[in-house]
Design a protein around this motif. Structure first.
Motif, PDB file in Angstrom:
ATOM      1  N   ALA A 235       0.680  -1.275   0.354  1.00 42.09           N
ATOM      2  CA  ALA A 235      -0.171   0.380   0.002  1.00 42.09           C
ATOM      3  C   ALA A 235       1.056   1.197  -0.250  1.00 42.09           C
ATOM      4  CB  ALA A 235      -0.515   0.290   1.127  1.00 42.09           C
ATOM      5  N   MET A 236       1.101   2.166  -1.397  1.00 45.63           N
ATOM      6  CA  MET A 236       1.729   3.143  -1.160  1.00 45.63           C
ATOM      7  C   MET A 236       1.271   4.107  -2.277  1.00 45.63           C
ATOM      8  SD  MET A 236       5.014   1.219  -3.852  1.00 45.63           S
ATOM      9  CE  MET A 236       5.160  -0.305  -2.790  1.00 45.63           C
ATOM     10  N   THR A 237       1.682   5.149  -2.044  1.00 46.69           N
ATOM     11  CA  THR A 237       1.951   6.395  -2.999  1.00 46.69           C
ATOM     12  C   THR A 237       2.633   6.494  -4.226  1.00 46.69           C
ATOM     13  OG1 THR A 237       3.319   7.856  -1.889  1.00 46.69           O
ATOM     14  CG2 THR A 237       1.080   8.405  -1.045  1.00 46.69           C
ATOM     15  N   PRO A 238       1.930   6.806  -5.121  1.00 44.68           N
ATOM     16  CA  PRO A 238       2.661   6.743  -6.529  1.00 44.68           C
ATOM     17  C   PRO A 238       3.851   7.050  -6.796  1.00 44.68           C
ATOM     18  CG  PRO A 238       1.106   7.744  -6.822  1.00 44.68           C
ATOM     19  CD  PRO A 238       0.831   7.612  -5.595  1.00 44.68           C
ATOM     20  N   GLU A 239       4.891   7.723  -5.921  1.00 41.93           N
ATOM     21  CA  GLU A 239       6.029   8.137  -5.429  1.00 41.93           C
ATOM     22  C   GLU A 239       6.314   7.010  -5.175  1.00 41.93           C
ATOM     23  OE1 GLU A 239       3.855  12.345  -4.933  1.00 41.93           O
ATOM     24  OE2 GLU A 239       3.750   9.983  -4.733  1.00 41.93           O
TER      25      GLU A 239
END
Length: 250
Positions: A235-239
């Motif tokens: 679960a991560m942001t696109p960056e």
């Protein structure tokens, strides 16, 4: 409902992450396109990236001109390349069920980043309880994913089985499931198909859904079961996608 300003902001974010990702895995992509150099085999194909400067200097030292302080190259040498590798095949399997409503922006951005990479063949599959193959539009999934909302139930297992049939070279393939992992159909079918893909050598990435505030929104219990069968879950942001994806491709 997005205005033009918001759409442009999304595209700028995508471009930023794509550039970061390419910096991390450019070598792997170039090798996928060209194959590694074989310094033990010569080639008649004169390309700059194949130039063997060590052999060329050694073989042309007799042509050195002291008065000019120059080495005259009469015979340049070039390396051959080993057999070219097939490009990576990436299948984007995007959950568009009703529970993904708050995560559709995230799914569109992640899909667009992967679709922008060179040396890959992209397939784009959307699903709820139905399956829509939009691979012919995979070059611009922003427009696709931000304008199409299926909004039904969820049948992840059925979608994974469909994607499995599209994969031709499992050891050069990555299946990316963007979902909240809330299976509404047969859990066993989903887990069995995941296990089969893993055993075939396909790399499996599960990108857990995030809401508009970047908070994880997914079934952690189901994600754990998928992970036990070979799917990496994050679960991560696109960056952060660039670093994670680069590690997988290496």
């Amino acid at each position: 409902r997005l205005n033009n300003e918001m759409k442009e902001a999304i595209r700028e974010l995508i471009q930023k992450v794509v550039e970061e990702l390419l910096q991390k895995i450019r070598t792997q992509f170039l090798q996928a396109l060209q194959g590694r150099r074989n310094r033990f085999k010569r080639s008649q194909l004169k390309q700059a990236q194949n130039f063997d400067w060590k052999r060329t200097i050694q073989s042309n030292l007799k042509n050195y001109q002291p008065d000019l302080q120059k080495l005259i190259i009469q015979t340049p040498y070039f390396n051959a390349r080993v057999q070219k590798h097939l490009p990576w095949e990436i299948v984007l399997c995007v959950d568009q069920s009703g529970s993904m409503m708050d995560s559709i922006m995230y799914a569109a951005i992640c899909a667009s980043i992967l679709a922008a990479l060179p040396a890959v063949n992209i397939s784009l599959v959307l699903f709820d309880t139905q399956i829509v193959d939009l691979s012919h539009l995979a070059h611009d999934p922003v427009e696709v994913l931000l304008t199409i909302q299926l909004g039904g139930g969820t049948n992840i297992g059925q979608a994974l089985q469909y994607c499995q049939k599209k994969i031709k070279q499992p050891h050069r393939s990555i299946l990316v499931l963007i979902s909240d992992f809330e299976e509404g159909a047969s859990v066993q079918q989903m887990l069995n198909t995941t296990n089969q893909l893993n055993q075939q050598g396909c790399k499996l990435l599960g990108l857990a859904a995030l809401d508009q505030a970047a908070n994880p929104v997914y079934d952690s219990n189901m994600a754990q079961k998928l992970q036990e069968r070979g799917m990496q879950i994050a679960a991560m942001t696109p960056e952060h996608l660039a670093t994670w994806f680069a590690e997988v491709m290496q």
